[in-house]
Motif scaffolding. Sequence first.
Motif, mmCIF file in Angstrom:
data_model
loop_
_atom_site.group_PDB
_atom_site.id
_atom_site.type_symbol
_atom_site.label_atom_id
_atom_site.label_comp_id
_atom_site.label_asym_id
_atom_site.label_seq_id
_atom_site.Cartn_x
_atom_site.Cartn_y
_atom_site.Cartn_z
ATOM 1 N N SER A 10 11.889 -119.415 29.090
ATOM 2 C CA SER A 10 12.531 -119.402 28.009
ATOM 3 C C SER A 10 13.337 -120.560 27.493
ATOM 4 C CB SER A 10 13.252 -117.859 27.711
ATOM 5 O OG SER A 10 14.276 -118.086 28.569
ATOM 6 N N TYR A 11 14.024 -120.958 28.423
ATOM 7 C CA TYR A 11 14.839 -122.070 28.018
ATOM 8 C C TYR A 11 14.297 -123.396 27.734
ATOM 9 C CZ TYR A 11 19.397 -120.097 28.724
ATOM 10 O OH TYR A 11 20.454 -118.976 28.882
ATOM 11 N N GLY A 12 12.949 -123.642 28.524
ATOM 12 C CA GLY A 12 12.262 -124.699 27.989
ATOM 13 C C GLY A 12 11.557 -124.634 26.562
ATOM 14 N N GLU A 13 11.557 -123.291 26.302
ATOM 15 C CA GLU A 13 11.046 -123.037 24.670
ATOM 16 C C GLU A 13 12.072 -123.414 23.815
ATOM 17 O OE1 GLU A 13 9.478 -119.303 24.723
ATOM 18 O OE2 GLU A 13 7.637 -119.596 25.883
ATOM 19 N N ARG A 14 13.164 -122.992 24.106
ATOM 20 C CA ARG A 14 14.385 -123.015 23.205
ATOM 21 C C ARG A 14 14.834 -124.560 23.106
ATOM 22 N NH1 ARG A 14 19.320 -119.421 25.233
ATOM 23 N NH2 ARG A 14 20.311 -120.839 23.558
ATOM 24 N N TYR A 66 23.471 -112.749 27.853
ATOM 25 C CA TYR A 66 22.980 -113.705 26.887
ATOM 26 C C TYR A 66 21.998 -113.533 25.967
ATOM 27 C CZ TYR A 66 26.427 -116.636 29.435
ATOM 28 O OH TYR A 66 27.197 -117.111 30.264
ATOM 29 N N LYS A 67 22.005 -113.696 24.618
ATOM 30 C CA LYS A 67 21.036 -113.666 23.776
ATOM 31 C C LYS A 67 20.682 -114.974 23.083
ATOM 32 C CE LYS A 67 21.369 -108.994 22.229
ATOM 33 N NZ LYS A 67 21.744 -107.959 21.117
ATOM 34 N N LYS A 68 19.488 -115.160 22.779
ATOM 35 C CA LYS A 68 18.936 -116.382 22.292
ATOM 36 C C LYS A 68 19.831 -116.903 20.737
ATOM 37 C CE LYS A 68 14.905 -118.899 20.330
ATOM 38 N NZ LYS A 68 13.633 -118.635 20.082
ATOM 39 N N GLY A 69 20.561 -117.890 21.082
ATOM 40 C CA GLY A 69 21.368 -118.382 19.868
ATOM 41 C C GLY A 69 22.619 -117.901 19.775
ATOM 42 N N ARG A 70 22.886 -116.554 20.333
ATOM 43 C CA ARG A 70 24.272 -116.172 20.436
ATOM 44 C C ARG A 70 24.456 -115.092 21.624
ATOM 45 N NH1 ARG A 70 24.452 -110.869 18.423
ATOM 46 N NH2 ARG A 70 22.611 -110.152 17.683
ATOM 47 N N LYS A 71 25.761 -114.810 21.833
ATOM 48 C CA LYS A 71 26.019 -113.783 22.779
ATOM 49 C C LYS A 71 26.201 -112.646 22.264
ATOM 50 C CE LYS A 71 28.428 -117.162 25.628
ATOM 51 N NZ LYS A 71 29.547 -117.705 26.491
ATOM 52 N N SER A 72 25.978 -111.400 22.949
ATOM 53 C CA SER A 72 26.035 -110.197 22.523
ATOM 54 C C SER A 72 27.438 -109.693 22.876
ATOM 55 C CB SER A 72 24.850 -109.178 23.223
ATOM 56 O OG SER A 72 25.448 -109.026 24.397
ATOM 57 N N SER A 73 27.504 -108.437 22.209
ATOM 58 C CA SER A 73 28.846 -108.052 22.042
ATOM 59 C C SER A 73 29.425 -107.816 23.609
ATOM 60 C CB SER A 73 29.007 -106.573 21.291
ATOM 61 O OG SER A 73 28.493 -105.677 21.940
ATOM 62 N N GLN A 74 28.590 -107.472 24.513
ATOM 63 C CA GLN A 74 28.804 -107.176 25.919
ATOM 64 C C GLN A 74 29.120 -108.424 26.804
ATOM 65 O OE1 GLN A 74 25.974 -104.395 27.411
ATOM 66 N NE2 GLN A 74 26.604 -103.090 26.143
ATOM 67 N N THR A 75 29.023 -109.562 26.147
ATOM 68 C CA THR A 75 29.185 -110.954 27.137
ATOM 69 C C THR A 75 30.357 -111.196 27.276
ATOM 70 O OG1 THR A 75 27.047 -111.791 25.542
ATOM 71 C CG2 THR A 75 28.481 -113.397 26.839
ATOM 72 N N LYS A 76 30.639 -111.636 28.406
ATOM 73 C CA LYS A 76 31.730 -112.062 29.021
ATOM 74 C C LYS A 76 32.534 -113.430 28.269
ATOM 75 C CE LYS A 76 30.968 -113.091 33.159
ATOM 76 N NZ LYS A 76 31.244 -113.259 34.436
ATOM 77 N N PRO A 77 33.809 -113.510 27.893
ATOM 78 C CA PRO A 77 34.269 -114.488 27.357
ATOM 79 C C PRO A 77 34.143 -115.928 28.200
ATOM 80 C CG PRO A 77 35.909 -113.053 28.312
ATOM 81 C CD PRO A 77 34.587 -112.441 28.445
ATOM 82 N N HIS A 78 33.858 -115.762 29.293
ATOM 83 C CA HIS A 78 33.845 -117.162 29.956
ATOM 84 C C HIS A 78 32.562 -116.995 30.710
ATOM 85 C CE1 HIS A 78 38.030 -117.754 29.045
ATOM 86 N NE2 HIS A 78 38.484 -116.516 29.633
#
Length: 386
Positions: free
Chosen positions: A207-211, A10-22
């Motif tokens: 990091s999620y608290g900051e997000r 997982y990346k902040k704001g979006r998923k990377s190309s290697q992210t699973k679809p589920h």
Amino acid sequence: MSNNKRLTRYKKGRKSSQTKPHLYDYHYNQPGTMPGLITIDENAVATEIFLVNYNSQQATRVNNLLPQDCLKYLSNDSISWIDIVGLGNEDKLQELGEIFHLHPLTLEDIVSIPQRPKVEECDNYLLIIVPMAILTDHQGFLLEQISLIVGKNYVLTVQEEGQYDSLEGVRERIRLNKGSIRQQKSGYLAYAIWDAIIDGYFPVLESYGERIEELENEILASPTEQILSKIYQLRQELLSLRRAIWPQRDTLNALLRDEYIVIDTTIKPYLRDCYDHVVQILDVIENYREFANGLMDFYLSSVSNKMNEIMKTLTVISTIFIPLTFIVGIYGMNFDTDKSPYNMPELEWYWGYVFVWVLMLTVAFSLIIFFWRRGWFKNLSTGKKR
């Protein structure tokens, strides 16, 4: 065939190309698959073996071992930590299984990722499977399965890849002889590794608290549809973290409740500390999930308030122009003043046109002053600044 899942990134704001679809779904085999069958993912990282052998006097690190090289380190009284990185070489994995007398189902669980966190005791070793959450350099995190094989004088750790892990602190403690780790048995090493894995969740949660704070500020400034998608992704990722850490509580509880050969009573107080950390992580995740749900309500409320402000602006404009439209409509009627003296006699006035303009401006300014005294314009200007 098996259905192997790769790393969850997982990346902040979006998923990377290697992210699973589920979400973090567990591995399953196709119906009729033979038990104990190892299926190597074509994208798996090549297998490498690293070893740390230590006792109270010294510690030795060896890189890029062959499986048979591990045998000479198992014949003495020292403790060996064999770190296996990558699941791409079936021959090496099978050979390691023979050397350490691993059951075929154990090898299948190690290779078939991801598995649900669990603990199983076999004849001469203890199998522990847990997911590891690692905060990456690009403001994201990944979930990686790590398997621990705990024997009498060794611990095997099997990772999907070695680019990221949260075990460097354990390696440093062994190298510098910090604490009592080099005076303890393999069970303590397994605890230290698991404790480092659990503690790796805290930077991710921070990091999620900051997000969440950033999303609150974005919603307050300008609630857009992009923010709505960010909130939805945040909720999904928190659910994924919850699914990763929740079963570890049951796994630790089983270790504390039952008796295992490689886990003696001196280790259980440390495991209780791990259990407390897991409960703490779960509490934080549940709080963040509630905050995420609150962000959704906050977003909907902000959109509704913004719409109300727009409607108020349109209402003020319409209210000002309605009487002006009424006046213009009256004087737009084509009545012949020659037919009757009552047919708009002011049309014959010398100052008739000026009179109508003065009347309309007076009505408009009167309404503006009325709304200003009621505070409507103040509310509108505040909404624009926000």
